[in-house]
Write an enzyme that holds these catalytic residues in place. Structure first.
Site, PDB file in Angstrom:
ATOM      1  N   ARG A 123      72.981 158.227  72.499  1.00 15.28           N
ATOM      2  CA  ARG A 123      74.197 158.353  73.233  1.00 15.28           C
ATOM      3  C   ARG A 123      75.516 159.086  72.489  1.00 15.28           C
ATOM      4  NH1 ARG A 123      72.002 153.760  75.209  1.00 15.28           N
ATOM      5  NH2 ARG A 123      70.798 154.026  77.174  1.00 15.28           N
ATOM      6  N   LYS A 144      82.367 172.621  72.685  1.00 20.77           N
ATOM      7  CA  LYS A 144      81.350 172.970  73.654  1.00 20.77           C
ATOM      8  C   LYS A 144      79.896 172.928  72.815  1.00 20.77           C
ATOM      9  CE  LYS A 144      83.398 175.561  77.319  1.00 20.77           C
ATOM     10  NZ  LYS A 144      83.383 176.775  77.948  1.00 20.77           N
ATOM     11  N   GLU A 186      85.187 188.372  68.609  1.00 23.14           N
ATOM     12  CA  GLU A 186      85.598 187.149  69.194  1.00 23.14           C
ATOM     13  C   GLU A 186      87.015 187.119  68.389  1.00 23.14           C
ATOM     14  OE1 GLU A 186      84.558 185.551  71.706  1.00 23.14           O
ATOM     15  OE2 GLU A 186      82.421 185.254  71.355  1.00 23.14           O
ATOM     16  N   GLU A 238      87.966 172.321  80.116  1.00 21.83           N
ATOM     17  CA  GLU A 238      88.093 173.454  80.945  1.00 21.83           C
ATOM     18  C   GLU A 238      88.415 173.273  82.365  1.00 21.83           C
ATOM     19  OE1 GLU A 238      85.535 176.336  79.532  1.00 21.83           O
ATOM     20  OE2 GLU A 238      85.475 177.329  81.333  1.00 21.83           O
ATOM     21  N   ARG A 242      91.587 176.684  79.674  1.00 24.86           N
ATOM     22  CA  ARG A 242      90.528 177.001  78.771  1.00 24.86           C
ATOM     23  C   ARG A 242      89.600 178.059  79.226  1.00 24.86           C
ATOM     24  NH1 ARG A 242      87.149 172.869  75.058  1.00 24.86           N
ATOM     25  NH2 ARG A 242      85.628 174.828  74.097  1.00 24.86           N
ATOM     26  N   ASN A 246      87.115 183.004  78.007  1.00 26.02           N
ATOM     27  CA  ASN A 246      85.858 183.641  78.367  1.00 26.02           C
ATOM     28  C   ASN A 246      86.437 185.044  78.817  1.00 26.02           C
ATOM     29  OD1 ASN A 246      83.880 181.788  78.680  1.00 26.02           O
ATOM     30  ND2 ASN A 246      85.404 180.805  80.055  1.00 26.02           N
ATOM     31  N   HIS A 249      83.779 187.982  78.814  1.00 28.38           N
ATOM     32  CA  HIS A 249      82.288 187.170  79.054  1.00 28.38           C
ATOM     33  C   HIS A 249      81.740 187.573  80.362  1.00 28.38           C
ATOM     34  CE1 HIS A 249      83.632 185.846  75.198  1.00 28.38           C
ATOM     35  NE2 HIS A 249      82.628 184.998  75.054  1.00 28.38           N
ATOM     36  N   HIS A 253      78.316 188.259  79.331  1.00 30.70           N
ATOM     37  CA  HIS A 253      77.212 187.486  79.580  1.00 30.70           C
ATOM     38  C   HIS A 253      76.196 188.015  80.606  1.00 30.70           C
ATOM     39  CE1 HIS A 253      79.201 183.389  78.527  1.00 30.70           C
ATOM     40  NE2 HIS A 253      78.562 184.135  77.546  1.00 30.70           N
ATOM     41  N   HIS A 266      76.204 189.220  70.654  1.00 31.20           N
ATOM     42  CA  HIS A 266      76.864 188.524  71.575  1.00 31.20           C
ATOM     43  C   HIS A 266      78.472 189.275  71.420  1.00 31.20           C
ATOM     44  CE1 HIS A 266      79.012 185.376  73.863  1.00 31.20           C
ATOM     45  NE2 HIS A 266      79.959 185.348  73.128  1.00 31.20           N
TER      46      HIS A 266
HETATM   47  N1  LIG Z   1      80.349 176.362  71.566  1.00 26.53           N
HETATM   48  C1  LIG Z   1      80.937 177.680  71.668  1.00 26.53           C
HETATM   49  O1  LIG Z   1      82.303 177.245  72.049  1.00 26.53           O
HETATM   50  C2  LIG Z   1      80.470 179.055  71.579  1.00 26.53           C
HETATM   51  C3  LIG Z   1      81.354 179.833  71.562  1.00 26.53           C
HETATM   52  C4  LIG Z   1      80.969 181.376  71.170  1.00 26.53           C
HETATM   53  C5  LIG Z   1      79.691 181.461  70.990  1.00 26.53           C
HETATM   54  N2  LIG Z   1      78.841 180.455  71.056  1.00 26.53           N
HETATM   55  C6  LIG Z   1      77.306 180.684  70.800  1.00 26.53           C
HETATM   56  O2  LIG Z   1      77.079 181.038  69.550  1.00 26.53           O
HETATM   57  C7  LIG Z   1      75.918 181.682  69.512  1.00 26.53           C
HETATM   58  C8  LIG Z   1      75.816 182.918  68.848  1.00 26.53           C
HETATM   59  O3  LIG Z   1      76.514 182.506  67.540  1.00 26.53           O
HETATM   60  P1  LIG Z   1      76.273 183.570  66.088  1.00 26.53           P
HETATM   61  O4  LIG Z   1      76.588 184.877  66.446  1.00 26.53           O
HETATM   62  O5  LIG Z   1      76.916 182.709  65.041  1.00 26.53           O
HETATM   63  O6  LIG Z   1      74.497 183.435  65.897  1.00 26.53           O
HETATM   64  P2  LIG Z   1      73.574 182.868  65.056  1.00 26.53           P
HETATM   65  O7  LIG Z   1      73.804 181.378  64.689  1.00 26.53           O
HETATM   66  O8  LIG Z   1      72.224 183.300  65.562  1.00 26.53           O
HETATM   67  O9  LIG Z   1      73.613 183.730  63.549  1.00 26.53           O
HETATM   68  C9  LIG Z   1      73.492 185.270  63.811  1.00 26.53           C
HETATM   69  C10 LIG Z   1      72.346 185.353  62.497  1.00 26.53           C
HETATM   70  O10 LIG Z   1      73.050 185.256  61.281  1.00 26.53           O
HETATM   71  C11 LIG Z   1      72.121 184.427  60.650  1.00 26.53           C
HETATM   72  N3  LIG Z   1      73.079 184.087  59.470  1.00 26.53           N
HETATM   73  C12 LIG Z   1      74.074 182.947  59.825  1.00 26.53           C
HETATM   74  N4  LIG Z   1      74.891 182.688  58.818  1.00 26.53           N
HETATM   75  C13 LIG Z   1      74.718 183.765  57.863  1.00 26.53           C
HETATM   76  C14 LIG Z   1      75.125 183.794  56.475  1.00 26.53           C
HETATM   77  N5  LIG Z   1      76.013 183.335  55.990  1.00 26.53           N
HETATM   78  N6  LIG Z   1      74.396 184.899  55.703  1.00 26.53           N
HETATM   79  C15 LIG Z   1      73.176 185.449  56.492  1.00 26.53           C
HETATM   80  N7  LIG Z   1      72.824 185.327  57.420  1.00 26.53           N
HETATM   81  C16 LIG Z   1      73.308 184.363  58.348  1.00 26.53           C
HETATM   82  C17 LIG Z   1      71.568 183.620  61.476  1.00 26.53           C
HETATM   83  O11 LIG Z   1      70.452 183.173  60.755  1.00 26.53           O
HETATM   84  C18 LIG Z   1      71.348 184.378  62.456  1.00 26.53           C
HETATM   85  O12 LIG Z   1      69.974 185.165  62.392  1.00 26.53           O
HETATM   86  C19 LIG Z   1      75.397 181.698  70.993  1.00 26.53           C
HETATM   87  O13 LIG Z   1      74.436 181.056  71.343  1.00 26.53           O
HETATM   88  C20 LIG Z   1      76.609 181.605  71.562  1.00 26.53           C
HETATM   89  O14 LIG Z   1      76.464 181.164  73.176  1.00 26.53           O
HETATM   90  C21 LIG Z   1      79.087 179.112  71.361  1.00 26.53           C
HETATM   91 ZN   LIG Z   2      81.685 184.427  73.196  1.00 25.42          ZN
END
Ligand SMILES: NC(=O)c1ccc[n+]([C@@H]2O[C@H](COP(=O)([O-])OP(=O)(O)OC[C@H]3O[C@@H](n4cnc5c(N)ncnc54)[C@H](O)[C@@H]3O)[C@@H](O)[C@H]2O)c1
Ligand SMILES: [Zn+2]
Length: 366
Positions: A123, A144, A186, A238, A242, A246, A249, A253, A266
């Protein structure tokens, strides 16, 4: 090192940004009152774990912390209930109890997944974000967390704020170039929705940021995190403002969804979405002349601002309607009111969106 405080109604937490910070983790834990009796579970993906898990584990173990370790396969597919179940099993076997905590070491995928593990395990237990991608300056802040369902992205999740974010910028050196640019999108988003001077600064420093020049990178992350923290502190769950995070997005998306997650990063999808939002804002009269600057800034970061005809209009529109932010089937968009300011607009007419999609396909946006 730079430190930003995220101020929420019932909680505040620090974001530390700088070089060599993982070595200082024991001090940071002490700073938030975490003692050695708290068992820790380090979660990382299969790319990040061999590169950086040791760098996190060593100082903590030397300081007397007990740290378990889980590695999940890299990639968006791991943001699933299936992976979550495996993680829970590993935590139980490790003996993690309610006094334990999770360390999420990675990009947005690990941050969202391990954050949701922390939100739901027994929990809810605390967690710390240790972002390793530029994009994760966004995802690691704001609480999030969640996983995807085959029928939709981020469909299962929670609001669960981290106890701290420690961004050791040294780890960005190994990031593939496309992931750096994805993160830049971003950063650009944070500037375009909130801070025109930040947008100008990005235009001036884009080369240094793409080359990960340390000072510029740390400043870009800091300024991006400040925008995110400011927005989240006004509207943690949100219910209003907030949603401006997006920006880009709605189309972004939809593009990720119809292209099957993987054709675009992304950030690339969001870049096309921000170009679309700028055009839509101009068409609907919320702003004038935001598109040329938007396109120029995105192009400087080698991000796409046009749409290939491969992605069918009907499918894109259907995906936009399924968006979590859509209300009663009407289209909702974050639209620019200028560079550095936006407004949330419900009930956007389909005809206007079709027009923008056509313009994104045409030579206009290239
Ligand atoms: N929670 C939120 O507010 C929020 C906001 C924006 C995006 N997101 C989410 O984030 C995700 C995308 O994140 P991302 O782009 O970081 O993707 P990811 O975590 O998949 O990383 C991208 C790639 O880089 C590799 N990698 C990571 N760090 C590395 C490093 N230092 N050196 C070499 N390789 C490395 C990973 O293994 C992966 O292959 C999506 O699922 C999206 O929905 C969430
Ligand atoms: Zn985003």
């Amino acid at each position: 090192m730079k430190t930003i405080q995220v101020e929420l109604a019932e909680k505040r937490y620090p974001i530390h940004i700088g070089s060599g910070l993982f070595e200082k983790l024991p001090q940071f834990l002490e700073g938030i009152g975490w003692g050695r009796e708290r068992r820790l579970m380090l979660v990382a993906d299969s790319h990040v774990s061999p590169l950086y898990a040791e760098r996190v584990l060593k100082p903590l173990e030397q300081a007397g912390f007990t740290v378990g370790q889980i590695t999940h396969p890299a990639g968006e597919e791991s943001k699933s209930l299936h992976t979550l179940e495996r993680l829970v099993e590993d935590c139980i076997r490790f003996g993690l109890d309610r006094s334990g905590a999770v360390l999420a070491l990675g990009g947005g995928v690990t941050g969202d997944l391990a954050g949701f593990l922390a939100a739901s395990y027994m929990r809810g237990i605390p967690f710390i974000q240790l972002p390793t991608t530029l994009l994760a300056h966004d995802s690691s802040v704001g609480g999030k967390v969640g996983v995807n369902h085959p029928l939709g992205k981020n469909m299962i999740g929670a609001f669960h704020q981290p106890a701290m974010v420690v961004f050791d910028t040294d780890v960005l050196k190994t990031l593939p170039e496309r992931e750096i640019l994805s993160g830049c999108a971003e950063v650009v988003k944070h500037a375009l929705i909130w801070d025109a001077s930040f947008a100008d600064w990005l235009m001036e420093h884009h080369r240094q940021l793409m080359a990960l020049e340390p000072e510029v990178t740390a400043e870009a992350i800091e300024r991006g995190c400040r925008v995110k923290a400011a927005v989240v502190s006004q509207d943690e769950k949100e219910s209003g403002i907030r949603a401006i995070l997006n920006y880009g997005h709605t189309i972004g998306h939809a593009l990720e969804s119809v292209s099957g997650y993987g054709a675009f990063t992304h950030g690339e999808a969001v870049a096309v979405g921000m170009a679309g939002a700028a055009l839509l804002g101009e068409a609907l009269g919320t702003a004038t002349e935001v598109f040329p600057f938007t396109r120029e800034l995105l192009a400087a970061f080698r991000l796409p601002t046009h749409l290939s005809p491969v992605w069918a209009e009907e499918e894109l529109l259907a995906a936009m309607k399924r968006d979590k932010k859509a209300k009663k089937g009407a289209y909702t968009f974050v639209l620019p009111t200028g560079i550095g300011s936006v407004v949330l607009q419900h009930g956007v007419e389909e005809a206007a969106i079709r027009e923008v999609l056509a313009r994104l396909r045409g030579g206009e946006s290239r």
